[in-house]
Design an enzyme around this catalytic site. Structure first.
Site, PDB file in Angstrom:
ATOM      1  N   LYS A 228      82.015  87.289  83.033  1.00  0.00           N
ATOM      2  CA  LYS A 228      82.968  87.624  84.096  1.00  0.00           C
ATOM      3  C   LYS A 228      82.743  89.076  84.492  1.00  0.00           C
ATOM      4  O   LYS A 228      82.291  89.887  83.679  1.00  0.00           O
ATOM      5  CB  LYS A 228      84.395  87.465  83.559  1.00  0.00           C
ATOM      6  CG  LYS A 228      85.454  87.342  84.616  1.00  0.00           C
ATOM      7  CD  LYS A 228      85.705  85.893  84.962  1.00  0.00           C
ATOM      8  CE  LYS A 228      86.946  85.718  85.780  1.00  0.00           C
ATOM      9  NZ  LYS A 228      87.285  84.298  85.938  1.00  0.00           N
TER      10      LYS A 228
ATOM     11  N   GLY B  90     103.538  81.971  91.824  1.00  0.00           N
ATOM     12  CA  GLY B  90     102.386  82.452  92.588  1.00  0.00           C
ATOM     13  C   GLY B  90     101.871  81.349  93.488  1.00  0.00           C
ATOM     14  O   GLY B  90     101.307  80.374  93.000  1.00  0.00           O
ATOM     15  N   VAL B  91     102.125  81.485  94.812  1.00  0.00           N
ATOM     16  CA  VAL B  91     101.609  80.450  95.727  1.00  0.00           C
ATOM     17  C   VAL B  91     100.473  81.030  96.569  1.00  0.00           C
ATOM     18  O   VAL B  91     100.562  81.159  97.774  1.00  0.00           O
ATOM     19  CB  VAL B  91     102.693  79.818  96.649  1.00  0.00           C
ATOM     20  CG1 VAL B  91     103.124  78.474  96.147  1.00  0.00           C
ATOM     21  CG2 VAL B  91     103.881  80.718  96.874  1.00  0.00           C
ATOM     22  N   GLY B  92      99.399  81.399  95.872  1.00  0.00           N
ATOM     23  CA  GLY B  92      98.215  81.957  96.524  1.00  0.00           C
ATOM     24  C   GLY B  92      97.228  80.858  96.880  1.00  0.00           C
ATOM     25  O   GLY B  92      97.612  79.711  97.149  1.00  0.00           O
ATOM     26  N   ASN B  93      95.940  81.211  96.842  1.00  0.00           N
ATOM     27  CA  ASN B  93      94.884  80.289  97.285  1.00  0.00           C
ATOM     28  C   ASN B  93      94.923  78.952  96.567  1.00  0.00           C
ATOM     29  O   ASN B  93      94.880  77.902  97.184  1.00  0.00           O
ATOM     30  CB  ASN B  93      93.513  80.934  97.043  1.00  0.00           C
ATOM     31  CG  ASN B  93      93.241  82.018  98.047  1.00  0.00           C
ATOM     32  OD1 ASN B  93      93.603  81.889  99.212  1.00  0.00           O
ATOM     33  ND2 ASN B  93      92.637  83.101  97.599  1.00  0.00           N
ATOM     34  N   VAL B  94      94.958  78.976  95.242  1.00  0.00           N
ATOM     35  CA  VAL B  94      94.922  77.723  94.478  1.00  0.00           C
ATOM     36  C   VAL B  94      96.245  76.980  94.623  1.00  0.00           C
ATOM     37  O   VAL B  94      96.298  75.784  94.944  1.00  0.00           O
ATOM     38  CB  VAL B  94      94.639  77.989  92.975  1.00  0.00           C
ATOM     39  CG1 VAL B  94      94.745  76.695  92.182  1.00  0.00           C
ATOM     40  CG2 VAL B  94      93.264  78.618  92.787  1.00  0.00           C
ATOM     41  N   ALA B  95      97.338  77.693  94.381  1.00  0.00           N
ATOM     42  CA  ALA B  95      98.627  77.007  94.273  1.00  0.00           C
ATOM     43  C   ALA B  95      99.090  76.410  95.599  1.00  0.00           C
ATOM     44  O   ALA B  95      99.768  75.372  95.612  1.00  0.00           O
ATOM     45  CB  ALA B  95      99.684  77.951  93.724  1.00  0.00           C
ATOM     46  N   TYR B  96      98.721  77.036  96.711  1.00  0.00           N
ATOM     47  CA  TYR B  96      99.166  76.461  97.988  1.00  0.00           C
ATOM     48  C   TYR B  96      98.593  75.044  98.156  1.00  0.00           C
ATOM     49  O   TYR B  96      99.301  74.103  98.485  1.00  0.00           O
ATOM     50  CB  TYR B  96      98.755  77.366  99.168  1.00  0.00           C
ATOM     51  CG  TYR B  96      99.300  76.841 100.477  1.00  0.00           C
ATOM     52  CD1 TYR B  96     100.598  77.134 100.873  1.00  0.00           C
ATOM     53  CD2 TYR B  96      98.525  76.002 101.294  1.00  0.00           C
ATOM     54  CE1 TYR B  96     101.119  76.618 102.058  1.00  0.00           C
ATOM     55  CE2 TYR B  96      99.040  75.481 102.465  1.00  0.00           C
ATOM     56  CZ  TYR B  96     100.337  75.800 102.848  1.00  0.00           C
ATOM     57  OH  TYR B  96     100.859  75.271 104.011  1.00  0.00           O
TER      58      TYR B  96
HETATM   59  N1  NAI Z   1      90.530  80.559  92.772  1.00  0.00           N
HETATM   60  C1  NAI Z   1      89.990  79.764  91.851  1.00  0.00           C
HETATM   61  O1  NAI Z   1      89.150  78.881  92.148  1.00  0.00           O
HETATM   62  C2  NAI Z   1      90.400  79.907  90.419  1.00  0.00           C
HETATM   63  C3  NAI Z   1      91.515  80.648  90.071  1.00  0.00           C
HETATM   64  N2  NAI Z   1      91.914  80.710  88.756  1.00  0.00           N
HETATM   65  C4  NAI Z   1      93.084  81.482  88.372  1.00  0.00           C
HETATM   66  O2  NAI Z   1      94.237  80.992  89.067  1.00  0.00           O
HETATM   67  C5  NAI Z   1      95.117  82.078  89.375  1.00  0.00           C
HETATM   68  C6  NAI Z   1      95.383  82.133  90.867  1.00  0.00           C
HETATM   69  O3  NAI Z   1      94.165  82.312  91.553  1.00  0.00           O
HETATM   70  P1  NAI Z   1      94.120  82.396  93.159  1.00  0.00           P
HETATM   71  O4  NAI Z   1      95.074  81.434  93.737  1.00  0.00           O
HETATM   72  O5  NAI Z   1      92.695  82.341  93.528  1.00  0.00           O
HETATM   73  O6  NAI Z   1      94.644  83.865  93.367  1.00  0.00           O
HETATM   74  P2  NAI Z   1      95.510  84.455  94.572  1.00  0.00           P
HETATM   75  O7  NAI Z   1      95.414  85.939  94.436  1.00  0.00           O
HETATM   76  O8  NAI Z   1      95.158  83.815  95.868  1.00  0.00           O
HETATM   77  O9  NAI Z   1      96.997  83.968  94.211  1.00  0.00           O
HETATM   78  C7  NAI Z   1      97.767  84.538  93.206  1.00  0.00           C
HETATM   79  C8  NAI Z   1      99.177  84.680  93.787  1.00  0.00           C
HETATM   80  O10 NAI Z   1     100.032  85.136  92.735  1.00  0.00           O
HETATM   81  C9  NAI Z   1     100.906  86.111  93.279  1.00  0.00           C
HETATM   82  N3  NAI Z   1     101.429  86.925  92.181  1.00  0.00           N
HETATM   83  C10 NAI Z   1     100.825  87.952  91.524  1.00  0.00           C
HETATM   84  N4  NAI Z   1     101.643  88.433  90.566  1.00  0.00           N
HETATM   85  C11 NAI Z   1     102.783  87.679  90.615  1.00  0.00           C
HETATM   86  C12 NAI Z   1     104.003  87.685  89.887  1.00  0.00           C
HETATM   87  N5  NAI Z   1     104.232  88.568  88.912  1.00  0.00           N
HETATM   88  N6  NAI Z   1     104.954  86.780  90.209  1.00  0.00           N
HETATM   89  C13 NAI Z   1     104.742  85.892  91.203  1.00  0.00           C
HETATM   90  N7  NAI Z   1     103.610  85.845  91.939  1.00  0.00           N
HETATM   91  C14 NAI Z   1     102.650  86.723  91.657  1.00  0.00           C
HETATM   92  C15 NAI Z   1     100.074  86.840  94.303  1.00  0.00           C
HETATM   93  O11 NAI Z   1     100.893  87.507  95.248  1.00  0.00           O
HETATM   94  C16 NAI Z   1      99.264  85.702  94.913  1.00  0.00           C
HETATM   95  O12 NAI Z   1      99.917  85.125  96.035  1.00  0.00           O
HETATM   96  C17 NAI Z   1      94.439  83.332  88.792  1.00  0.00           C
HETATM   97  O13 NAI Z   1      94.904  83.561  87.491  1.00  0.00           O
HETATM   98  C18 NAI Z   1      92.967  82.945  88.752  1.00  0.00           C
HETATM   99  O14 NAI Z   1      92.233  83.663  87.766  1.00  0.00           O
HETATM  100  C19 NAI Z   1      91.255  80.028  87.772  1.00  0.00           C
HETATM  101  C20 NAI Z   1      90.168  79.258  88.077  1.00  0.00           C
HETATM  102  C21 NAI Z   1      89.599  79.207  89.409  1.00  0.00           C
HETATM  103  C1  COI Z   2      84.968  79.818  90.624  1.00  0.00           C
HETATM  104  C2  COI Z   2      84.918  80.270  89.212  1.00  0.00           C
HETATM  105  C3  COI Z   2      83.572  80.738  88.803  1.00  0.00           C
HETATM  106  C4  COI Z   2      85.980  81.288  89.044  1.00  0.00           C
HETATM  107  C5  COI Z   2      86.169  81.716  87.636  1.00  0.00           C
HETATM  108  O1  COI Z   2      85.644  82.710  87.214  1.00  0.00           O
HETATM  109  C6  COI Z   2      87.112  80.973  86.834  1.00  0.00           C
HETATM  110  O2  COI Z   2      87.051  79.739  86.745  1.00  0.00           O
HETATM  111  O3  COI Z   2      87.958  81.634  86.204  1.00  0.00           O
END
Ligand code: NAI
Ligand code: COI
Length: 364
Positions: A80, A180-186
């Site tokens: 990482k 957290g409703v970011g990229n994944v959660a949405y």
């Molecule tokens: N994007 C992916 O394909 C993968 C993501 N993950 C993990 O999933 C999680 C989310 O990833 P993404 O959706 O890509 O990130 P993102 O940055 O798009 O979404 C995270 C969301 O959490 C919110 N947030 C941060 N701190 C917070 C708190 N204290 N309380 C409430 N909300 C809070 C942010 O404002 C943001 O909207 C991370 O831990 C990431 O490492 C794991 C595997 C793959």
């Molecule tokens: C798309 C993956 C390589 C992202 C990652 O590092 C993870 O799964 O935590």
């Protein structure tokens, strides 16, 4: 932190510090274990309170990738990167290109992709300097943003965990608390809403919350209030360590299943939730959809093949729950056993020397 002592105790192979004054790049590449193949893991860009915090995050996340890739059945090791900086203010093309050159210098020992704070566009910049990057734009025949695929895997994993807890994997009428409703959660919420689940959401970003309220009729609560809400499933989808001494006593959910990496503050918290009878879907098993998707690029990306493999997250979790019941161990221990067995079996069978031996990157 005594870095070599730490690396020795958790068997890390390599830590690379990358600095480029002109672009402001300060990055740490951590390679944990390459027994199964080159280390694949995303690049996180984040503002850290100290350099020690950044190093620790890189190391912890890299080890998580070794276990994630092994448990997902990929022929890949774990690594990482963290880039120290604010993704809203500190990005510039030269920074990612300088970083790409550092990745190239590792000659395939490390392959990167997106993580929190980085995007497909950032990967495209890295790709100008190295082939050892995935999750680049579909125009290059690649898989693009891994988040929607991670979301699909998490949704399948929530169903497997519901089956274990409730004897039925239907989510209709179940209440899911999403942190957290970011990229994944949405996208995950789209699947849950479609199946008739009720959603309670929180985020530190008000716009993200409003988007989920408007799209799914979700109920919004404050960031500190999400733990204590009445719900069936708690889905941590922000950052790590949210399962800890403060939050466990508040939780009403019978299931913890979400996308965040490193959800348990420490292993002790995995023991406590196990004793309380909460079904915990180990983070690196349930959130492996993204890495499964980007890893498929190494064979020439085929979306259908990648999605079929992502669906096996349901079976992997079912296996983890079986091991947990059979051996009476917490699910995080069961998942670690599953991953470690695979790494051990490969390390003991790789004893013969092969000049230019075949490996995952041979097909690139
Ligand atoms: N994007 C992916 O394909 C993968 C993501 N993950 C993990 O999933 C999680 C989310 O990833 P993404 O959706 O890509 O990130 P993102 O940055 O798009 O979404 C995270 C969301 O959490 C919110 N947030 C941060 N701190 C917070 C708190 N204290 N309380 C409430 N909300 C809070 C942010 O404002 C943001 O909207 C991370 O831990 C990431 O490492 C794991 C595997 C793959
Ligand atoms: C798309 C993956 C390589 C992202 C990652 O590092 C993870 O799964 O935590």
């Amino acid at each position: 932190m005594e870095i070599f002592t730490y690396m020795e105790s958790y068997d890390y192979e390599q830590l690379v510090f990358c600095q480029d004054k002109n672009s402001g790049l300060k990055a740490i590449i951590a390679i944990h274990d390459t027994t199964l193949g080159p280390a694949l893991g995303g690049t996180r860009m984040w503002t850290y309170d100290s350099e020690a915090d950044a190093i620790e995050d890189a190391l912890r996340l890299a080890k998580g990738m070794t276990y994630k890739n092994a448990a997902a059945g990929l022929n890949l090791g774990g690594g990482k990167t963290v880039i120290i900086g604010d993704p809203k203010k500190d990005k510039n093309p030269e920074l990612f290109r300088a970083f790409g050159r550092y990745i190239q210098s590792l000659n395939g020992r490390y392959i990167t992709a997106e993580d929190v704070g980085t995007t497909v566009q950032d990967m495209d910049l890295i790709h100008m300097e190295t082939d050892f990057v995935t999750g680049i734009s579909p125009e290059f025949g690649s898989s693009g943003n891994p988040s929607p695929v991670t979301a699909y895997g998490v949704y399948k994993g929530i169903k497997a965990a519901a089956m274990e807890a409730y004897g039925n994997d239907s989510l209709e009428g179940k209440t899911v608390a999403v942190q957290g409703v970011g990229n994944v959660a949405y996208t995950m919420c789209e699947y849950l809403h479609e199946e008739g689940a009720k959603l309670i959401v929180t985020d530190i970003n008000k716009e993200a919350v409003q988007r989920a309220v408007d799209a799914f009729g979700a109920e919004a609560v404050g960031p500190d209030d999400i733990y204590a809400v009445d719900c069936d499933i708690y889905a941590p989808c922000a950052l790590g360590a949210t399962i800890n001494d403060d939050t466990i006593p508040q939780l009403k959910a019978k299931v913890i299943a979400g996308s965040a990496n490193n959800q348990l503050k420490s292993t002790e918290h995995g023991d406590i939730i196990h004793e309380k009878g909460i079904v915990y879907a180990p983070d690196y098993v349930i959130n492996s959809g993204g890495v499964i998707n980007v890893a498929d690029e190494l064979n020439g990306y085929n979306q259908h093949r990648a999605m079929k493999k992502v669906e096996t997250i349901y079976d992997s979790l079912t296996r983890v729950f079986e091991i947990s019941r059979r051996d009476n161990v917490p699910t995080y221990v069961a998942a670690d056993r599953m991953a470690e067995e695979r790494i051990k079996s490969v390390s003991t069978s790789r004893s013969q020397f092969l000049l230019n031996g075949h490996h995952t990157l041979s097909r690139r």
